[in-house]
Design an enzyme around this catalytic site. Structure first.
Site, mmCIF file in Angstrom:
data_model
loop_
_atom_site.group_PDB
_atom_site.id
_atom_site.type_symbol
_atom_site.label_atom_id
_atom_site.label_comp_id
_atom_site.label_asym_id
_atom_site.label_seq_id
_atom_site.Cartn_x
_atom_site.Cartn_y
_atom_site.Cartn_z
ATOM 1 N N PRO A 22 27.403 40.861 42.277
ATOM 2 C CA PRO A 22 25.991 41.222 42.345
ATOM 3 C C PRO A 22 25.803 42.541 41.611
ATOM 4 C CG PRO A 22 27.093 41.705 44.439
ATOM 5 C CD PRO A 22 28.084 40.995 43.567
ATOM 6 N N MET A 23 24.834 42.594 40.713
ATOM 7 C CA MET A 23 24.542 43.853 40.008
ATOM 8 C C MET A 23 23.030 43.957 39.862
ATOM 9 S SD MET A 23 27.431 44.135 37.011
ATOM 10 C CE MET A 23 27.398 42.420 36.539
ATOM 11 N N CYS A 106 27.367 49.411 48.460
ATOM 12 C CA CYS A 106 26.621 50.177 47.449
ATOM 13 C C CYS A 106 26.725 51.683 47.721
ATOM 14 C CB CYS A 106 25.161 49.734 47.426
ATOM 15 S SG CYS A 106 24.230 50.613 46.169
ATOM 16 N N GLY A 207 36.736 45.018 40.903
ATOM 17 C CA GLY A 207 36.862 46.341 40.309
ATOM 18 C C GLY A 207 37.655 46.319 39.020
ATOM 19 N N ARG A 231 30.959 44.496 35.663
ATOM 20 C CA ARG A 231 30.680 45.026 34.322
ATOM 21 C C ARG A 231 31.497 44.332 33.239
ATOM 22 N NH1 ARG A 231 31.889 50.880 36.342
ATOM 23 N NH2 ARG A 231 33.333 49.552 37.493
HETATM 24 C C1 LIG Z 1 24.346 48.144 37.543
HETATM 25 C C2 LIG Z 1 25.086 47.775 38.802
HETATM 26 C C3 LIG Z 1 24.387 47.262 39.879
HETATM 27 C C4 LIG Z 1 25.061 46.905 41.048
HETATM 28 N N1 LIG Z 1 24.360 46.339 42.076
HETATM 29 C C5 LIG Z 1 25.027 45.894 43.172
HETATM 30 C C6 LIG Z 1 24.351 45.177 44.203
HETATM 31 O O1 LIG Z 1 23.147 44.897 44.127
HETATM 32 N N2 LIG Z 1 25.082 44.778 45.277
HETATM 33 C C7 LIG Z 1 26.436 45.048 45.386
HETATM 34 O O2 LIG Z 1 27.059 44.664 46.382
HETATM 35 N N3 LIG Z 1 27.097 45.702 44.418
HETATM 36 C C8 LIG Z 1 26.439 46.101 43.323
HETATM 37 N N4 LIG Z 1 27.127 46.698 42.301
HETATM 38 C C9 LIG Z 1 28.603 46.837 42.391
HETATM 39 C C10 LIG Z 1 29.287 45.626 41.714
HETATM 40 O O3 LIG Z 1 29.019 44.447 42.408
HETATM 41 C C11 LIG Z 1 30.822 45.833 41.668
HETATM 42 O O4 LIG Z 1 31.301 45.953 42.974
HETATM 43 C C12 LIG Z 1 31.231 47.066 40.873
HETATM 44 O O5 LIG Z 1 30.508 47.161 39.658
HETATM 45 C C13 LIG Z 1 32.744 47.041 40.566
HETATM 46 O O6 LIG Z 1 33.095 45.887 39.849
HETATM 47 P P1 LIG Z 1 33.273 45.887 38.237
HETATM 48 O O7 LIG Z 1 34.271 46.970 37.907
HETATM 49 O O8 LIG Z 1 33.777 44.516 37.945
HETATM 50 O O9 LIG Z 1 31.946 46.195 37.656
HETATM 51 C C14 LIG Z 1 26.468 47.082 41.146
HETATM 52 C C15 LIG Z 1 27.169 47.607 40.053
HETATM 53 C C16 LIG Z 1 26.498 47.933 38.882
HETATM 54 C C17 LIG Z 1 27.294 48.465 37.716
#
Ligand SMILES: Cc1cc2nc3c(=O)[nH]c(=O)nc-3n(C[C@H](O)[C@H](O)[C@H](O)COP(=O)(O)O)c2cc1C
Length: 329
Positions: A22-23, A106, A207, A231
Protein backbone atom coordinates in the site's frame (compact mmCIF):
# COMPACT_ATOMS: atom_id res chain seq x y z
CA UNK A 1 10.69 -19.65 -5.79
CA UNK A 2 8.64 -20.26 -2.67
CA UNK A 3 6.43 -17.26 -3.14
CA UNK A 4 5.19 -18.49 -6.54
CA UNK A 5 2.68 -20.69 -4.77
CA UNK A 6 -0.83 -19.95 -3.57
CA UNK A 7 -1.01 -18.11 -0.25
CA UNK A 8 -3.81 -18.94 2.15
CA UNK A 9 -4.88 -15.92 4.20
CA UNK A 10 -7.48 -17.16 6.63
CA UNK A 11 -9.21 -19.21 3.92
CA UNK A 12 -8.90 -16.56 1.20
CA UNK A 13 -6.52 -17.81 -1.46
CA UNK A 14 -4.15 -15.37 -3.14
CA UNK A 15 -2.72 -16.72 -6.41
CA UNK A 16 0.85 -16.10 -5.16
CA UNK A 17 2.80 -14.53 -2.33
CA UNK A 18 3.99 -11.54 -4.34
CA UNK A 19 2.42 -8.35 -3.10
CA UNK A 20 2.26 -4.71 -4.09
CA UNK A 21 2.59 -2.56 -0.96
CA UNK A 22 0.00 0.00 0.00
CA UNK A 23 1.40 3.42 -0.92
CA UNK A 24 -0.80 6.45 -0.42
CA UNK A 25 -0.78 8.59 -3.55
CA UNK A 26 1.08 5.92 -5.55
CA UNK A 27 -0.52 2.45 -5.34
CA UNK A 28 -3.91 3.71 -6.46
CA UNK A 29 -6.53 1.71 -8.39
CA UNK A 30 -4.80 2.09 -11.81
CA UNK A 31 -1.41 1.04 -10.44
CA UNK A 32 -2.89 -1.90 -8.55
CA UNK A 33 -4.72 -3.01 -11.71
CA UNK A 34 -1.46 -2.84 -13.65
CA UNK A 35 0.43 -4.78 -10.97
CA UNK A 36 -2.24 -7.48 -11.12
CA UNK A 37 -1.94 -7.69 -14.91
CA UNK A 38 1.82 -8.09 -14.49
CA UNK A 39 1.50 -10.98 -12.05
CA UNK A 40 1.25 -9.64 -8.49
CA UNK A 41 -1.08 -11.84 -6.46
CA UNK A 42 -1.81 -9.62 -3.50
CA UNK A 43 -2.59 -5.91 -3.71
CA UNK A 44 -3.32 -3.69 -0.74
CA UNK A 45 -5.19 -0.42 -1.13
CA UNK A 46 -3.85 2.94 0.01
CA UNK A 47 -4.87 3.54 3.61
CA UNK A 48 -8.46 4.57 4.14
CA UNK A 49 -9.15 6.79 7.15
CA UNK A 50 -11.62 5.58 9.76
CA UNK A 51 -12.50 9.13 10.77
CA UNK A 52 -16.16 9.78 10.14
CA UNK A 53 -15.71 13.20 8.59
CA UNK A 54 -13.20 11.79 6.06
CA UNK A 55 -15.25 8.76 5.03
CA UNK A 56 -17.01 10.46 2.17
CA UNK A 57 -14.21 12.61 0.85
CA UNK A 58 -13.37 11.98 -2.79
CA UNK A 59 -9.87 10.83 -1.83
CA UNK A 60 -11.13 8.26 0.67
CA UNK A 61 -13.82 7.02 -1.75
CA UNK A 62 -11.42 6.52 -4.64
CA UNK A 63 -8.94 4.67 -2.43
CA UNK A 64 -11.40 1.97 -1.48
CA UNK A 65 -12.75 1.13 -4.92
CA UNK A 66 -12.56 -2.64 -5.48
CA UNK A 67 -10.78 -3.85 -8.59
CA UNK A 68 -12.81 -5.89 -11.05
CA UNK A 69 -11.44 -9.35 -11.85
CA UNK A 70 -8.93 -9.13 -9.02
CA UNK A 71 -8.95 -11.40 -5.98
CA UNK A 72 -8.51 -10.77 -3.17
CA UNK A 73 -9.31 -7.08 -2.86
CA UNK A 74 -7.49 -6.00 0.28
CA UNK A 75 -8.56 -2.67 1.74
CA UNK A 76 -6.33 -1.08 4.36
CA UNK A 77 -7.90 0.98 7.13
CA UNK A 78 -6.17 3.36 9.53
CA UNK A 79 -7.30 4.77 12.85
CA UNK A 80 -6.82 4.39 16.58
CA UNK A 81 -10.24 3.70 18.03
CA UNK A 82 -11.39 0.04 18.10
CA UNK A 83 -15.09 0.88 17.64
CA UNK A 84 -14.47 3.39 14.87
CA UNK A 85 -12.17 0.94 13.06
CA UNK A 86 -14.67 -1.91 13.34
CA UNK A 87 -17.38 0.33 11.86
CA UNK A 88 -15.03 1.25 9.02
CA UNK A 89 -14.19 -2.43 8.47
CA UNK A 90 -17.88 -3.27 8.14
CA UNK A 91 -18.34 -0.54 5.57
CA UNK A 92 -15.40 -1.59 3.42
CA UNK A 93 -16.55 -5.20 3.50
CA UNK A 94 -20.06 -4.11 2.47
CA UNK A 95 -18.41 -2.37 -0.46
CA UNK A 96 -16.61 -5.56 -1.53
CA UNK A 97 -13.36 -5.98 0.43
CA UNK A 98 -12.25 -9.62 0.61
CA UNK A 99 -9.68 -8.87 3.34
CA UNK A 100 -9.35 -5.94 5.76
CA UNK A 101 -5.82 -4.82 6.61
CA UNK A 102 -5.05 -2.52 9.54
CA UNK A 103 -2.22 -0.01 9.34
CA UNK A 104 0.15 -0.17 12.31
CA UNK A 105 3.19 0.86 10.32
CA UNK A 106 2.88 4.36 8.90
CA UNK A 107 5.58 6.62 10.42
CA UNK A 108 4.33 9.94 8.92
CA UNK A 109 4.21 12.72 11.52
CA UNK A 110 0.70 13.85 10.61
CA UNK A 111 -0.51 10.25 11.02
CA UNK A 112 1.37 9.44 14.24
CA UNK A 113 0.24 12.76 15.77
CA UNK A 114 -3.29 11.33 15.76
CA UNK A 115 -2.02 8.11 17.38
CA UNK A 116 -2.54 6.17 14.15
CA UNK A 117 -0.17 3.87 12.20
CA UNK A 118 3.16 3.04 13.86
CA UNK A 119 2.37 5.35 16.79
CA UNK A 120 0.24 2.49 18.11
CA UNK A 121 3.41 0.46 18.72
CA UNK A 122 3.61 2.54 21.91
CA UNK A 123 0.36 0.95 23.11
CA UNK A 124 0.41 -2.71 22.13
CA UNK A 125 -2.62 -3.68 24.26
CA UNK A 126 -4.61 -1.24 22.17
CA UNK A 127 -3.42 -3.01 19.01
CA UNK A 128 -4.88 -6.20 20.49
CA UNK A 129 -8.18 -4.46 21.27
CA UNK A 130 -8.37 -2.99 17.77
CA UNK A 131 -7.71 -6.31 16.03
CA UNK A 132 -10.16 -8.11 18.28
CA UNK A 133 -12.88 -5.54 17.62
CA UNK A 134 -12.34 -5.58 13.86
CA UNK A 135 -12.18 -9.39 13.70
CA UNK A 136 -15.42 -9.52 15.65
CA UNK A 137 -17.19 -7.13 13.33
CA UNK A 138 -16.52 -8.70 9.90
CA UNK A 139 -16.67 -12.14 8.37
CA UNK A 140 -13.58 -11.73 6.17
CA UNK A 141 -9.94 -12.24 7.26
CA UNK A 142 -8.25 -9.36 9.06
CA UNK A 143 -4.52 -8.69 8.63
CA UNK A 144 -2.01 -6.19 9.96
CA UNK A 145 0.92 -4.27 8.53
CA UNK A 146 3.58 -3.03 10.89
CA UNK A 147 7.29 -2.43 11.51
CA UNK A 148 9.79 -4.30 13.66
CA UNK A 149 9.73 -1.77 16.45
CA UNK A 150 9.45 1.84 17.54
CA UNK A 151 13.24 2.21 17.57
CA UNK A 152 16.02 -0.02 16.26
CA UNK A 153 16.56 -1.31 19.80
CA UNK A 154 13.09 -2.64 20.58
CA UNK A 155 10.92 -5.34 19.04
CA UNK A 156 7.50 -3.85 19.71
CA UNK A 157 6.28 -4.70 16.21
CA UNK A 158 7.21 -8.35 16.68
CA UNK A 159 5.35 -8.36 20.00
CA UNK A 160 2.41 -6.54 18.40
CA UNK A 161 2.23 -9.26 15.73
CA UNK A 162 1.85 -12.00 18.35
CA UNK A 163 -0.85 -10.01 20.09
CA UNK A 164 -2.62 -9.45 16.78
CA UNK A 165 -2.42 -13.17 16.07
CA UNK A 166 -3.99 -13.94 19.46
CA UNK A 167 -6.72 -11.43 18.65
CA UNK A 168 -7.53 -13.24 15.40
CA UNK A 169 -5.37 -11.63 12.70
CA UNK A 170 -4.69 -13.94 9.76
CA UNK A 171 -1.54 -12.43 8.26
CA UNK A 172 1.23 -10.01 9.17
CA UNK A 173 3.16 -7.75 6.83
CA UNK A 174 6.47 -6.76 8.40
CA UNK A 175 8.45 -3.80 7.12
CA UNK A 176 11.95 -4.66 8.35
CA UNK A 177 12.63 -1.22 9.81
CA UNK A 178 11.63 0.61 12.98
CA UNK A 179 9.33 3.63 13.14
CA UNK A 180 12.35 5.82 13.99
CA UNK A 181 14.12 4.69 10.79
CA UNK A 182 11.14 5.78 8.68
CA UNK A 183 12.19 4.82 5.11
CA UNK A 184 15.96 5.22 5.52
CA UNK A 185 18.86 3.09 6.62
CA UNK A 186 19.34 -0.58 5.95
CA UNK A 187 16.48 -3.03 6.38
CA UNK A 188 16.98 -5.84 8.88
CA UNK A 189 15.15 -8.85 7.52
CA UNK A 190 16.91 -11.07 10.05
CA UNK A 191 15.02 -9.29 12.81
CA UNK A 192 11.81 -9.99 10.91
CA UNK A 193 12.80 -13.68 11.13
CA UNK A 194 12.13 -13.43 14.88
CA UNK A 195 8.46 -13.60 13.97
CA UNK A 196 8.84 -17.23 13.04
CA UNK A 197 9.29 -18.64 16.52
CA UNK A 198 5.73 -17.86 17.64
CA UNK A 199 3.77 -16.87 14.56
CA UNK A 200 1.49 -19.54 13.15
CA UNK A 201 -0.14 -17.33 10.53
CA UNK A 202 1.68 -16.40 7.29
CA UNK A 203 3.75 -13.25 6.98
CA UNK A 204 5.13 -11.05 4.22
CA UNK A 205 8.55 -9.45 4.43
CA UNK A 206 8.75 -5.88 3.17
CA UNK A 207 11.44 -3.25 2.64
CA UNK A 208 13.85 -2.42 -0.19
CA UNK A 209 12.89 -5.33 -2.45
CA UNK A 210 13.55 -4.23 -6.01
CA UNK A 211 14.72 -7.32 -7.92
CA UNK A 212 14.53 -11.10 -7.93
CA UNK A 213 17.85 -11.16 -6.13
CA UNK A 214 16.77 -8.87 -3.29
CA UNK A 215 13.47 -10.75 -3.03
CA UNK A 216 15.25 -14.11 -2.63
CA UNK A 217 17.58 -12.63 -0.06
CA UNK A 218 14.71 -11.08 1.93
CA UNK A 219 12.87 -14.37 1.85
CA UNK A 220 15.93 -16.34 2.86
CA UNK A 221 16.84 -14.01 5.72
CA UNK A 222 13.32 -13.64 7.11
CA UNK A 223 11.78 -17.03 6.40
CA UNK A 224 8.64 -15.20 5.24
CA UNK A 225 5.84 -16.72 3.19
CA UNK A 226 5.81 -13.91 0.66
CA UNK A 227 7.38 -10.63 -0.38
CA UNK A 228 5.78 -7.20 -0.53
CA UNK A 229 7.23 -4.65 -2.93
CA UNK A 230 6.62 -0.91 -2.63
CA UNK A 231 9.00 1.62 -4.15
CA UNK A 232 10.74 -1.15 -6.08
CA UNK A 233 7.65 -1.41 -8.28
CA UNK A 234 7.49 2.29 -9.10
CA UNK A 235 8.81 2.91 -12.61
CA UNK A 236 9.19 -0.84 -13.12
CA UNK A 237 5.93 -2.68 -12.32
CA UNK A 238 7.24 -5.47 -14.55
CA UNK A 239 9.20 -6.48 -11.45
CA UNK A 240 6.25 -8.76 -10.68
CA UNK A 241 6.94 -10.74 -13.85
CA UNK A 242 10.61 -10.87 -12.92
CA UNK A 243 9.74 -12.22 -9.46
CA UNK A 244 7.65 -14.92 -11.13
CA UNK A 245 10.68 -15.89 -13.18
CA UNK A 246 9.23 -14.70 -16.48
CA UNK A 247 11.33 -13.48 -19.37
CA UNK A 248 12.41 -9.84 -19.36
CA UNK A 249 10.16 -7.61 -21.48
CA UNK A 250 11.55 -5.79 -24.49
CA UNK A 251 11.66 -1.98 -24.52
CA UNK A 252 8.53 -1.68 -26.74
CA UNK A 253 6.68 -4.04 -24.40
CA UNK A 254 7.66 -1.94 -21.40
CA UNK A 255 6.57 1.13 -23.30
CA UNK A 256 3.16 -0.42 -23.92
CA UNK A 257 2.85 -0.88 -20.17
CA UNK A 258 3.61 2.79 -19.56
CA UNK A 259 0.89 3.67 -22.07
CA UNK A 260 -1.51 1.18 -20.53
CA UNK A 261 -0.90 2.79 -17.12
CA UNK A 262 -1.63 6.23 -18.56
CA UNK A 263 -4.91 4.99 -20.06
CA UNK A 264 -5.95 3.29 -16.82
CA UNK A 265 -5.29 6.51 -14.94
CA UNK A 266 -7.18 8.72 -17.43
CA UNK A 267 -10.12 6.30 -17.36
CA UNK A 268 -10.24 6.15 -13.58
CA UNK A 269 -9.77 9.81 -12.64
CA UNK A 270 -10.63 11.62 -15.86
CA UNK A 271 -7.87 13.00 -18.06
CA UNK A 272 -6.79 16.08 -16.09
CA UNK A 273 -6.68 14.44 -12.65
CA UNK A 274 -5.30 11.26 -14.23
CA UNK A 275 -2.37 13.18 -15.67
CA UNK A 276 -1.66 14.79 -12.30
CA UNK A 277 -1.59 11.39 -10.60
CA UNK A 278 0.59 9.93 -13.38
CA UNK A 279 3.38 12.48 -13.32
CA UNK A 280 5.37 10.79 -10.54
CA UNK A 281 4.99 7.45 -12.31
CA UNK A 282 5.96 8.85 -15.73
CA UNK A 283 9.05 10.45 -14.22
CA UNK A 284 10.01 7.14 -12.58
CA UNK A 285 9.40 5.16 -15.80
CA UNK A 286 11.40 7.51 -17.98
CA UNK A 287 14.29 7.68 -15.58
CA UNK A 288 14.36 3.89 -15.19
CA UNK A 289 14.28 3.56 -18.97
CA UNK A 290 17.18 5.98 -19.24
CA UNK A 291 15.28 8.90 -20.81
CA UNK A 292 16.10 11.77 -18.46
CA UNK A 293 15.63 14.45 -21.14
CA UNK A 294 12.24 13.14 -22.13
CA UNK A 295 11.29 13.02 -18.47
CA UNK A 296 12.17 16.69 -18.02
CA UNK A 297 9.96 17.53 -21.02
CA UNK A 298 7.13 15.35 -19.79
CA UNK A 299 7.11 16.97 -16.34
CA UNK A 300 6.33 20.35 -17.92
CA UNK A 301 3.25 19.11 -19.81
CA UNK A 302 -0.19 20.05 -18.56
CA UNK A 303 -2.26 18.74 -21.47
CA UNK A 304 -3.32 15.08 -21.13
CA UNK A 305 -3.55 14.59 -24.91
CA UNK A 306 -0.12 16.05 -25.49
CA UNK A 307 1.24 13.68 -22.84
CA UNK A 308 -0.41 10.78 -24.61
CA UNK A 309 1.26 11.87 -27.85
CA UNK A 310 4.59 12.28 -26.11
CA UNK A 311 4.30 8.70 -24.96
CA UNK A 312 3.19 7.39 -28.36
CA UNK A 313 5.02 4.45 -29.88
CA UNK A 314 6.39 6.51 -32.80
CA UNK A 315 7.66 9.17 -30.47
CA UNK A 316 9.17 6.52 -28.24
CA UNK A 317 11.06 4.91 -31.10
CA UNK A 318 12.48 8.27 -32.04
CA UNK A 319 13.37 9.18 -28.48
CA UNK A 320 14.90 5.82 -27.75
CA UNK A 321 17.09 5.99 -30.78
CA UNK A 322 18.28 9.39 -29.67
CA UNK A 323 18.79 8.27 -26.08
CA UNK A 324 20.58 5.14 -27.14
CA UNK A 325 22.80 7.04 -29.53
CA UNK A 326 23.72 9.34 -26.71
CA UNK A 327 24.53 6.39 -24.51
CA UNK A 328 26.83 4.80 -27.09
CA UNK A 329 28.68 8.06 -27.80
C1 LIG B 1 4.64 7.16 -0.92
C2 LIG B 1 4.41 6.07 0.09
C3 LIG B 1 3.15 5.90 0.64
C4 LIG B 1 2.92 4.89 1.57
N1 LIG B 1 1.65 4.69 2.04
C5 LIG B 1 1.40 3.64 2.87
C6 LIG B 1 0.07 3.33 3.27
O1 LIG B 1 -0.91 3.97 2.87
N2 LIG B 1 -0.10 2.27 4.11
C7 LIG B 1 0.97 1.51 4.57
O2 LIG B 1 0.77 0.56 5.33
N3 LIG B 1 2.23 1.78 4.18
C8 LIG B 1 2.46 2.79 3.34
N4 LIG B 1 3.73 3.01 2.88
C9 LIG B 1 4.83 2.09 3.27
C10 LIG B 1 4.98 0.98 2.21
O3 LIG B 1 3.85 0.16 2.17
C11 LIG B 1 6.22 0.10 2.53
O4 LIG B 1 6.04 -0.49 3.78
C12 LIG B 1 7.52 0.89 2.54
O5 LIG B 1 7.60 1.77 1.43
C13 LIG B 1 8.74 -0.07 2.52
O6 LIG B 1 8.70 -0.90 1.39
P1 LIG B 1 9.56 -0.59 0.05
O7 LIG B 1 10.99 -0.43 0.47
O8 LIG B 1 9.33 -1.79 -0.80
O9 LIG B 1 9.03 0.67 -0.52
C14 LIG B 1 3.98 4.03 1.98
C15 LIG B 1 5.25 4.22 1.42
C16 LIG B 1 5.47 5.21 0.48
C17 LIG B 1 6.85 5.35 -0.12
Amino acid sequence: MLFDSVLNVGGVLARNGIALAPMAGVADVPFRQLAWELGAGYLVSEMVSSLDHLWDTKKNRLRRVSLKGVYPNVIQIAGSDPIELSETAKKVVDEGADIVDINFGCPAKKVCKKFVGSALLDDIPRIGRIVEAVVGSVSVPVTIKTRIGSTPSDLMGIEASYIAQEAGAQLVVMHSRSRACRFKGPVDHEKTAKLKSRLKIPFFVNGDISSRHSASLALQESGADGVMVGRGAVGQPWIFRELLGEEELSLPEKWRIVRRHLSLSYDFYGKAAGLKMMKKHIKAYLIKLGCEDLSARAMKLEDPDVMRRLLSVDQMQQEFRTEQFRKSD
